[in-house]
Design an enzyme around this catalytic site. Structure first.
Site, PDB file in Angstrom:
ATOM      1  N   GLY A   7       0.821  -1.216   0.000  1.00  9.67           N
ATOM      2  CA  GLY A   7       0.000   0.000   0.000  1.00  9.67           C
ATOM      3  C   GLY A   7       0.851   1.260   0.000  1.00  9.67           C
ATOM      4  O   GLY A   7       0.383   2.339   0.380  1.00  9.67           O
ATOM      5  N   GLY A   8       2.073   1.144  -0.502  1.00 10.33           N
ATOM      6  CA  GLY A   8       3.013   2.280  -0.488  1.00 10.33           C
ATOM      7  C   GLY A   8       2.714   3.353  -1.512  1.00 10.33           C
ATOM      8  O   GLY A   8       3.368   4.392  -1.524  1.00 10.33           O
ATOM      9  N   LEU A  34      -2.866  -0.429  -6.796  1.00 10.59           N
ATOM     10  CA  LEU A  34      -3.271   0.805  -7.487  1.00 10.59           C
ATOM     11  C   LEU A  34      -4.786   0.844  -7.690  1.00 10.59           C
ATOM     12  O   LEU A  34      -5.277   0.853  -8.823  1.00 10.59           O
ATOM     13  CB  LEU A  34      -2.516   0.979  -8.819  1.00 10.59           C
ATOM     14  CG  LEU A  34      -0.996   1.100  -8.718  1.00 10.59           C
ATOM     15  CD1 LEU A  34      -0.374   1.226 -10.105  1.00 10.59           C
ATOM     16  CD2 LEU A  34      -0.577   2.276  -7.838  1.00 10.59           C
ATOM     17  N   THR A  80      -9.952   2.084   2.734  1.00 10.69           N
ATOM     18  CA  THR A  80      -9.827   2.941   3.923  1.00 10.69           C
ATOM     19  C   THR A  80     -10.964   3.925   4.163  1.00 10.69           C
ATOM     20  O   THR A  80     -10.957   4.604   5.190  1.00 10.69           O
ATOM     21  CB  THR A  80      -8.527   3.769   3.831  1.00 10.69           C
ATOM     22  OG1 THR A  80      -8.595   4.606   2.659  1.00 10.69           O
ATOM     23  CG2 THR A  80      -7.302   2.882   3.760  1.00 10.69           C
ATOM     24  N   THR A 119      -5.876   1.344  13.050  1.00  7.86           N
ATOM     25  CA  THR A 119      -6.588   2.604  13.240  1.00  7.86           C
ATOM     26  C   THR A 119      -7.218   2.718  14.630  1.00  7.86           C
ATOM     27  O   THR A 119      -7.603   1.693  15.219  1.00  7.86           O
ATOM     28  CB  THR A 119      -7.696   2.720  12.169  1.00  7.86           C
ATOM     29  OG1 THR A 119      -8.541   3.815  12.483  1.00  7.86           O
ATOM     30  CG2 THR A 119      -8.556   1.462  12.076  1.00  7.86           C
ATOM     31  N   ASP A 120      -7.391   3.963  15.087  1.00  8.10           N
ATOM     32  CA  ASP A 120      -8.095   4.178  16.369  1.00  8.10           C
ATOM     33  C   ASP A 120      -9.560   3.757  16.271  1.00  8.10           C
ATOM     34  O   ASP A 120     -10.227   3.580  17.293  1.00  8.10           O
ATOM     35  CB  ASP A 120      -7.988   5.648  16.814  1.00  8.10           C
ATOM     36  CG  ASP A 120      -8.506   6.660  15.803  1.00  8.10           C
ATOM     37  OD1 ASP A 120      -9.021   6.264  14.736  1.00  8.10           O
ATOM     38  OD2 ASP A 120      -8.394   7.875  16.087  1.00  8.10           O
ATOM     39  N   GLU A 121     -10.080   3.603  15.029  1.00  2.00           N
ATOM     40  CA  GLU A 121     -11.497   3.277  14.871  1.00  2.00           C
ATOM     41  C   GLU A 121     -11.840   1.886  15.406  1.00  2.00           C
ATOM     42  O   GLU A 121     -13.010   1.569  15.602  1.00  2.00           O
ATOM     43  CB  GLU A 121     -11.929   3.414  13.405  1.00  2.00           C
ATOM     44  CG  GLU A 121     -11.755   4.826  12.912  1.00  2.00           C
ATOM     45  CD  GLU A 121     -12.572   5.176  11.672  1.00  2.00           C
ATOM     46  OE1 GLU A 121     -13.480   4.415  11.308  1.00  2.00           O
ATOM     47  OE2 GLU A 121     -12.291   6.228  11.087  1.00  2.00           O
ATOM     48  N   VAL A 199     -20.977  19.292   5.455  1.00  3.19           N
ATOM     49  CA  VAL A 199     -20.691  18.853   6.826  1.00  3.19           C
ATOM     50  C   VAL A 199     -21.771  17.868   7.266  1.00  3.19           C
ATOM     51  O   VAL A 199     -22.960  18.178   7.183  1.00  3.19           O
ATOM     52  CB  VAL A 199     -20.648  20.089   7.755  1.00  3.19           C
ATOM     53  CG1 VAL A 199     -20.613  19.667   9.223  1.00  3.19           C
ATOM     54  CG2 VAL A 199     -19.451  20.967   7.410  1.00  3.19           C
ATOM     55  N   ARG A 266     -23.684  10.571   8.449  1.00  2.59           N
ATOM     56  CA  ARG A 266     -23.203   9.213   8.116  1.00  2.59           C
ATOM     57  C   ARG A 266     -23.892   8.211   9.061  1.00  2.59           C
ATOM     58  O   ARG A 266     -23.908   8.448  10.280  1.00  2.59           O
ATOM     59  CB  ARG A 266     -21.686   9.214   8.324  1.00  2.59           C
ATOM     60  CG  ARG A 266     -20.999   7.882   8.263  1.00  2.59           C
ATOM     61  CD  ARG A 266     -19.518   8.014   8.633  1.00  2.59           C
ATOM     62  NE  ARG A 266     -18.708   8.579   7.575  1.00  2.59           N
ATOM     63  CZ  ARG A 266     -17.415   8.881   7.706  1.00  2.59           C
ATOM     64  NH1 ARG A 266     -16.785   8.670   8.851  1.00  2.59           N
ATOM     65  NH2 ARG A 266     -16.742   9.385   6.703  1.00  2.59           N
TER      66      ARG A 266
END
Ligand code: NAD
Ligand code: DAU
Length: 332
Positions: A7-8, A34, A80, A119-121, A199, A266
């Site tokens: 995933g670079g 990609l 992501t 992730t913090d999620e 928003v 969301r």
């Protein structure tokens, strides 16, 4: 070190590769499928210095080719975007869960250190205080659930097979080369074009902002100094409600606050993320970039690098925007 960075060609992965090549002189192999989010342009200044393998992490043949001779694997490869995981979760299960499994098998076979970028999620939402590495795991979205599935597999490979694993859980990243589906680049590009700024809900959701180079340095620090089998939180120095982030962007781009538009929230939206990063700080890492400074630099980068985002704001991106926001970009 010789590193395989999966995933670079994405946002954080490409910033990480730049740090490793420029500041550490590492020899880097990038394996990347990609997808819409991964782009060779993200590595435009490094093409002569790295080896690029075009392939998927869930493909054992591509992984076997890319992993040959490396000292360690760092896995950024993932689907992501939370909104896409709500509308189309399929690819999240395939890449985030199955792909991590294929990489772990290859790392076990090769006997090399493996760092999973998480992730913090995975902790879910927190009203007060901050998550430590010991906090309960309560992911809300298909994205965070598949990321947690991957974390649990990684830990099982440490406990069962003795693979040297590490997990870094980052908070919300921002900075150059971030695909404009995420809050900050989407708002910056819309503001630069005088488009509406959508928003979600009341805009009072709070995120813990981490400059992308601070995350890259934190991951490198954990890889070099972390203990096998451990999890390290990598949180940003500042928290900010979304509405204030957008208001700051309006100010930095010289726009009028009337561009802000409240849209449908969301589903399952986490209210607040906050990470305690004392464990990694005890090893000597610290975030260097405060949010005000990093946001200023980020807005300037997008303003100065139209060559990077102009090709993105067309075709598939416009179709995605219309599906997600219920109207064409630039239509109001
Ligand atoms: P990104 O969407 O910008 O990049 C993802 C990269 O992975 C792309 O280059 C894409 O082409 C590649 N990829 C996707 N599926 C693949 C597959 N099957 N095989 C090989 N490559 C594939 O994502 P990002 O924001 O740079 O996130 C990188 C990692 O960091 C992810 O694991 C994410 O969960 C984690 N993370 C992100 C944030 C954030 O705020 N963006 C915060 C914490 C953790
Ligand atoms: O916390 C780390 C996570 O941060 C990563 O694991 C994810 O890969 C990354 O996408 C990010 O997830 P978020 O959902 O927090 O990021 P996003 O940029 O999508 O949204 C940030 C906040 O802004 C969130 O509360 C939703 C809100 N938002 C987002 C968009 C795209 C809006 O209000 N309007 C928008 O148009």
């Amino acid at each position: 070190m010789k590193l395989l960075v999966c995933g670079g060609a994405g946002f954080i992965g490409s910033n990480f590769v730049r740090i490793r090549v420029r500041d550490h002189g590492d020899d880097v192999v990038v394996l990347d499928k990609l997808t819409y989010a991964g782009r060779r342009e993200n590595l435009h200044d490094l093409t002569d210095e790295i080896r690029f393998v075009h392939g998927a992490i869930e493909d054992p043949v591509a992984v076997a080719d890319a992993i040959a001779g490396v000292d360690a694997v760092v896995n950024f490869a993932a689907e992501t975007h939370v909104d896409r995981s709500i509308s189309e979760p399929d690819a999240f299960v395939r890449t985030n869960a199955q792909g991590t499994y294929v990489l772990l098998e290859a790392a076990r076979e090769a006997g090399v250190r493996y760092l999973q970028v998480s992730t913090d999620e995975v902790y879910g939402s927190i009203e007060e205080g901050s998550f430590t590495e010991e906090s309960p795991l309560k992911p809300s979205s298909p994205y965070s659930a598949t990321k947690l599935g991957a974390d649990l597999l990684v830990q099982s490979y440490f406990h069962t097979y003795g693979l040297e694993t590490l997990i870094c859980r980052g908070s919300n990243n921002y900075g150059p080369y971030q695909y404009p589906e995420k809050l900050i680049p989407l708002m910056v590009l819309n503001a630069l074009h005088g488009d509406k700024l959508p928003v979600y809900g009341d805009g009072m959701q709070v995120r813990n902002w981490l400059y992308v180079e601070d995350f890259g340095r934190g991951i490198g620090h954990a890889l070099a100094h972390g203990a096998a089998g451990e999890v390290y939180n990598v949180g940003g120095p500042d928290e900010c409600p979304n509405l204030e982030v957008v208001q700051r962007i309006v100010g930095l781009t010289g726009n009028d606050q009337s561009l802000i538009e409240y849209v449908t929230d969301r589903p399952g939206h986490d209210r607040r993320y906050s990470l305690a990063s004392e464990k990694l700080r005890a090893l000597g890492w610290t975030a260097q970039v405060r949010f005000a400074e990093g946001l200023d630099q980020t807005v300037a980068w997008y303003r100065d690098n139209a060559w990077w985002w102009e090709p993105i704001r067309s075709g598939d991106y416009l179709a995605y925007y219309e599906r997600q926001y219920g109207r064409a970009l630039g239509s109001a």
